[in-house]
Design an enzyme around this catalytic site. Structure first.
Site, short mmCIF file in Angstrom:
data_model
loop_
_atom_site.label_atom_id
_atom_site.label_comp_id
_atom_site.label_asym_id
_atom_site.label_seq_id
_atom_site.Cartn_x
_atom_site.Cartn_y
_atom_site.Cartn_z
N GLU A 84 0.82 -1.22 0.00
CA GLU A 84 0.00 0.00 0.00
C GLU A 84 0.85 1.27 0.00
O GLU A 84 0.36 2.36 -0.26
CB GLU A 84 -0.91 0.03 1.24
CG GLU A 84 -1.94 -1.06 1.28
CD GLU A 84 -3.08 -0.78 0.32
OE1 GLU A 84 -3.40 0.39 0.07
OE2 GLU A 84 -3.66 -1.75 -0.19
N ALA A 85 2.13 1.12 0.33
CA ALA A 85 3.02 2.27 0.48
C ALA A 85 3.08 3.10 -0.79
O ALA A 85 2.92 2.59 -1.89
CB ALA A 85 4.42 1.79 0.86
N HIS A 86 3.31 4.36 -0.59
CA HIS A 86 3.47 5.35 -1.66
C HIS A 86 2.17 5.73 -2.35
O HIS A 86 2.19 6.43 -3.35
CB HIS A 86 4.53 4.94 -2.68
CG HIS A 86 5.87 4.71 -2.05
ND1 HIS A 86 6.57 5.71 -1.42
CD2 HIS A 86 6.61 3.59 -1.90
CE1 HIS A 86 7.68 5.22 -0.93
NE2 HIS A 86 7.74 3.94 -1.20
N SER A 87 1.03 5.26 -1.81
CA SER A 87 -0.23 5.87 -2.25
C SER A 87 -0.43 7.06 -1.31
O SER A 87 -0.13 6.97 -0.11
CB SER A 87 -1.40 4.89 -2.17
OG SER A 87 -1.89 4.78 -0.85
N ASP A 91 0.03 6.68 2.84
CA ASP A 91 1.18 7.33 3.48
C ASP A 91 0.72 8.44 4.42
O ASP A 91 1.30 8.63 5.49
CB ASP A 91 2.15 7.87 2.44
CG ASP A 91 2.97 6.78 1.76
OD1 ASP A 91 2.76 5.58 2.07
OD2 ASP A 91 3.82 7.12 0.93
#
Length: 116
Positions: A84-87, A91
């Protein structure tokens, strides 16, 4: 931005404050973009302080020895899903959790000295 700022100004006023302080991970980067958008849109009533912010990368470095968001969250006991990171939304939510966790535990970690 005007619609978002209305809600921020309302919250600022309801708490008896004059300005909001941006919280972000590497917040100087975000604040520069925000200020540029405000100027580009000719917004006269920016509720955010123009140069102050709380940077969770710096705070997490002090509190946990980690400046990378995923590692800082793990050190703080906050679940972090690398997929899910960098959405932007994910974040933002994790940055908010990290900030609240640091602030809420800062005193017990020795971050405040009571001089009274």
């Amino acid at each position: 931005l005007q619609e978002i700022f209305r809600g921020v100004r309302k919250a600022v006023k309801s708490h008896g404050c004059k300005r909001a302080i941006l919280v972000g991970h590497n917040s100087s980067f975000d604040l520069a973009f925000l200020n540029a958008a405000v100027a580009r849109c000719d917004i006269k009533r920016n509720p955010f302080h123009p140069f102050s912010s709380f940077d969770t990368a710096t705070l997490a470095g002090l509190a946990y020895g980690q400046t990378v968001l995923a590692k800082a969250c793990q050190s703080a006991g906050i679940e972090f899903d690398g997929r899910e990171a960098h959405s932007a939304r994910y974040d933002t939510e994790k940055t908010a959790e990290l900030f609240c966790g640091i602030v809420n535990r800062w005193k017990e970690m020795g971050g405040w000295v009571d001089f009274a």
